[in-house]
Design a protein around this motif. Sequence first.
Motif, mmCIF file in Angstrom:
data_model
loop_
_atom_site.group_PDB
_atom_site.id
_atom_site.type_symbol
_atom_site.label_atom_id
_atom_site.label_comp_id
_atom_site.label_asym_id
_atom_site.label_seq_id
_atom_site.Cartn_x
_atom_site.Cartn_y
_atom_site.Cartn_z
ATOM 1 N N TYR A 60 122.722 3.597 41.798
ATOM 2 C CA TYR A 60 122.362 2.181 41.783
ATOM 3 C C TYR A 60 122.207 1.678 40.350
ATOM 4 N N THR A 61 122.305 2.590 39.385
ATOM 5 C CA THR A 61 122.137 2.212 37.978
ATOM 6 C C THR A 61 123.469 1.965 37.286
ATOM 7 N N GLY A 62 124.566 2.321 37.947
ATOM 8 C CA GLY A 62 125.872 2.234 37.306
ATOM 9 C C GLY A 62 126.249 3.508 36.583
ATOM 10 N N GLU A 63 125.317 4.455 36.525
ATOM 11 C CA GLU A 63 125.582 5.735 35.881
ATOM 12 C C GLU A 63 125.967 6.777 36.926
ATOM 13 N N ASP A 64 126.581 7.850 36.459
ATOM 14 C CA ASP A 64 126.813 8.993 37.326
ATOM 15 C C ASP A 64 125.454 9.541 37.746
ATOM 16 N N GLY A 65 125.361 10.036 38.973
ATOM 17 C CA GLY A 65 124.063 10.550 39.366
ATOM 18 C C GLY A 65 124.053 11.096 40.772
ATOM 19 N N PHE A 66 122.889 11.582 41.169
ATOM 20 C CA PHE A 66 122.710 12.229 42.454
ATOM 21 C C PHE A 66 121.433 11.717 43.082
ATOM 22 N N GLU A 67 121.456 11.556 44.402
ATOM 23 C CA GLU A 67 120.266 11.165 45.109
ATOM 24 C C GLU A 67 119.881 12.343 45.994
ATOM 25 N N THR A 68 118.751 12.967 45.696
ATOM 26 C CA THR A 68 118.416 14.236 46.316
ATOM 27 C C THR A 68 117.088 14.140 47.044
ATOM 28 N N VAL A 69 116.980 14.850 48.133
ATOM 29 C CA VAL A 69 115.761 14.895 48.910
ATOM 30 C C VAL A 69 114.892 16.038 48.381
ATOM 31 N N GLU A 70 113.612 15.737 48.165
ATOM 32 C CA GLU A 70 112.596 16.714 47.726
ATOM 33 C C GLU A 70 112.642 17.064 46.228
ATOM 34 N N VAL A 71 111.757 17.943 45.856
ATOM 35 C CA VAL A 71 111.720 18.748 44.634
ATOM 36 C C VAL A 71 111.610 17.985 43.318
ATOM 37 N N ALA A 72 110.660 17.082 43.223
ATOM 38 C CA ALA A 72 110.487 16.323 41.983
ATOM 39 C C ALA A 72 110.095 17.216 40.816
ATOM 40 N N GLN A 73 109.222 18.168 41.072
ATOM 41 C CA GLN A 73 108.788 19.052 39.985
ATOM 42 C C GLN A 73 109.969 19.795 39.373
ATOM 43 N N LEU A 74 110.833 20.303 40.221
ATOM 44 C CA LEU A 74 111.987 21.075 39.778
ATOM 45 C C LEU A 74 112.946 20.232 38.944
ATOM 46 N N LEU A 75 113.049 18.955 39.300
ATOM 47 C CA LEU A 75 114.046 18.096 38.666
ATOM 48 C C LEU A 75 113.501 17.275 37.497
ATOM 49 N N SER A 76 112.246 17.496 37.141
ATOM 50 C CA SER A 76 111.658 16.631 36.110
ATOM 51 C C SER A 76 111.385 17.362 34.792
ATOM 52 N N LYS A 77 112.171 18.393 34.503
ATOM 53 C CA LYS A 77 112.047 19.087 33.220
ATOM 54 C C LYS A 77 112.917 18.391 32.170
ATOM 55 N N SER A 78 112.596 18.591 30.901
ATOM 56 C CA SER A 78 113.383 17.992 29.816
ATOM 57 C C SER A 78 114.856 18.415 29.949
ATOM 58 N N PRO A 79 115.809 17.489 29.730
ATOM 59 C CA PRO A 79 115.660 16.148 29.176
ATOM 60 C C PRO A 79 115.394 15.053 30.202
ATOM 61 N N VAL A 80 115.156 15.425 31.470
ATOM 62 C CA VAL A 80 114.924 14.400 32.488
ATOM 63 C C VAL A 80 113.624 13.662 32.192
ATOM 64 N N GLN A 81 113.685 12.348 32.300
ATOM 65 C CA GLN A 81 112.507 11.512 32.074
ATOM 66 C C GLN A 81 112.177 10.775 33.369
ATOM 67 N N LEU A 82 110.921 10.852 33.816
ATOM 68 C CA LEU A 82 110.505 10.084 34.980
ATOM 69 C C LEU A 82 110.652 8.598 34.679
ATOM 70 N N THR A 83 111.227 7.868 35.619
ATOM 71 C CA THR A 83 111.601 6.476 35.369
ATOM 72 C C THR A 83 111.121 5.600 36.512
ATOM 73 N N GLY A 84 110.580 4.435 36.181
ATOM 74 C CA GLY A 84 109.991 3.554 37.189
ATOM 75 C C GLY A 84 110.833 2.335 37.516
ATOM 76 N N LEU A 85 110.205 1.427 38.254
ATOM 77 C CA LEU A 85 110.906 0.256 38.773
ATOM 78 C C LEU A 85 111.391 -0.691 37.681
ATOM 79 N N GLY A 86 110.651 -0.760 36.566
ATOM 80 C CA GLY A 86 111.032 -1.692 35.503
ATOM 81 C C GLY A 86 112.426 -1.404 34.987
ATOM 82 N N ALA A 87 112.684 -0.141 34.662
ATOM 83 C CA ALA A 87 114.000 0.238 34.151
ATOM 84 C C ALA A 87 115.043 0.185 35.250
ATOM 85 N N ARG A 88 114.660 0.519 36.461
ATOM 86 C CA ARG A 88 115.636 0.518 37.555
ATOM 87 C C ARG A 88 116.199 -0.886 37.778
#
Length: 378
Positions: free
Chosen positions: A207-235
């Motif tokens: 939904y951002t126009g970038e390549d990406g994946f929409e995955t069920v579960e596992v936020a802890q696993l997917l939130s290591k560097s360089p991943v940055q948690l991102t909120g509604l403002g940027a979305r």
Amino acid sequence: MATSADAPLSKTGLYDFHVSNGAKMVPFAGYSMPLSYGSVGAVASHHHVRNSVGLFDVGHMVQSNFRGPTATAFLEWLTPSSLRSLAPYSSTLSVLLNERGGIIDDTVITKHADDAFYVVTNAGRRDRDLAWFKQKLDEWNAGEKARAEGKVEHEVLQDWGLLALQGPKAAQYLQELTSFDLRGLTFGKSAFVPIKGFNLHVARGGYTGEDGFETVEVAQLLSKSPVQLTGLGARDSLRLEAGMCLYGQDLDEDTTPVEAGLTWVIGKDRRETGDFIGAEGVRKHLKEGPPRRRVGLTVDGAPARQGAKIFAPSGGEQIGTVTSGIPSPSLGKNIAMAYVQSGWHKKGTAVEVDVRNRLRSAVLTPMPFVPTRYYRGS
């Protein structure tokens, strides 16, 4: 979702995770959702997703399964999309239409098999959508086709997580966590992927126009560097740069997919003879042209926000209204999405926009404003 001002907000399964990571929580579509995290502002988060990879919680959205021998025919009645020809484990953007051809909601439909579909709809339309599904499913299952060939069942996946990993480095990051070759998973495709002991349904989209994946579960696993948690403002700024609609602002029940520039979701084989709800209103706009059209704008001087009026040059008549608008972090320009009268919708057309009681010059600009970078294969 219609909620009273004092109604308690729902929480996704990651609410505590967000709070523990310094999220600023705000009401959105009946949920308490992260706007931003810690001292990282929306613009910085926006740039991080454009240049690296960000993780969004979209678990507030409504996830459903439709199963049964006539599931394909049922969903082709509910939407104008060609689902019969959609390959297994492929997704398409679609729309739920009312009897007039207006958009009840936009949705992503993933076909798992001819008798099994996974459907995601907007949280803000939960009550309307679920009531519509029930009403139409009851009608369908009482009908001749369902009685002869088999009924359709609808399962709402309550309390399921849904995450979106987005950005040019999303694939590289996710590939390090799985033996599954993600190069075979092109835009619009999905698969069940083994990731560190979990078997996750992974869909390639964005939904951002970038390549990406929409995955069920596992936020802890997917939130290591360089991943940055991102909120509604940027979305919101990312989706607008990508020219994508937000229901309730850019789409509503008085807008047809033809007006919204979503004619492409209507299957070519269904435009003349398809038997779907709202077909008459849609065909009228296809044949005669819609009275108004969704367009992009770049605006001089100051950003035009939702509701700003658009005028013909030199103080002429009102010809349209802005539905979404921001200062674009990527472009350094003020961009907006709007509806204008047909005839004024050609790119390069000069108009004026009333921004805080002052007319600002604007130019109709093709969307997406920022080129998309979806992965369609090497």
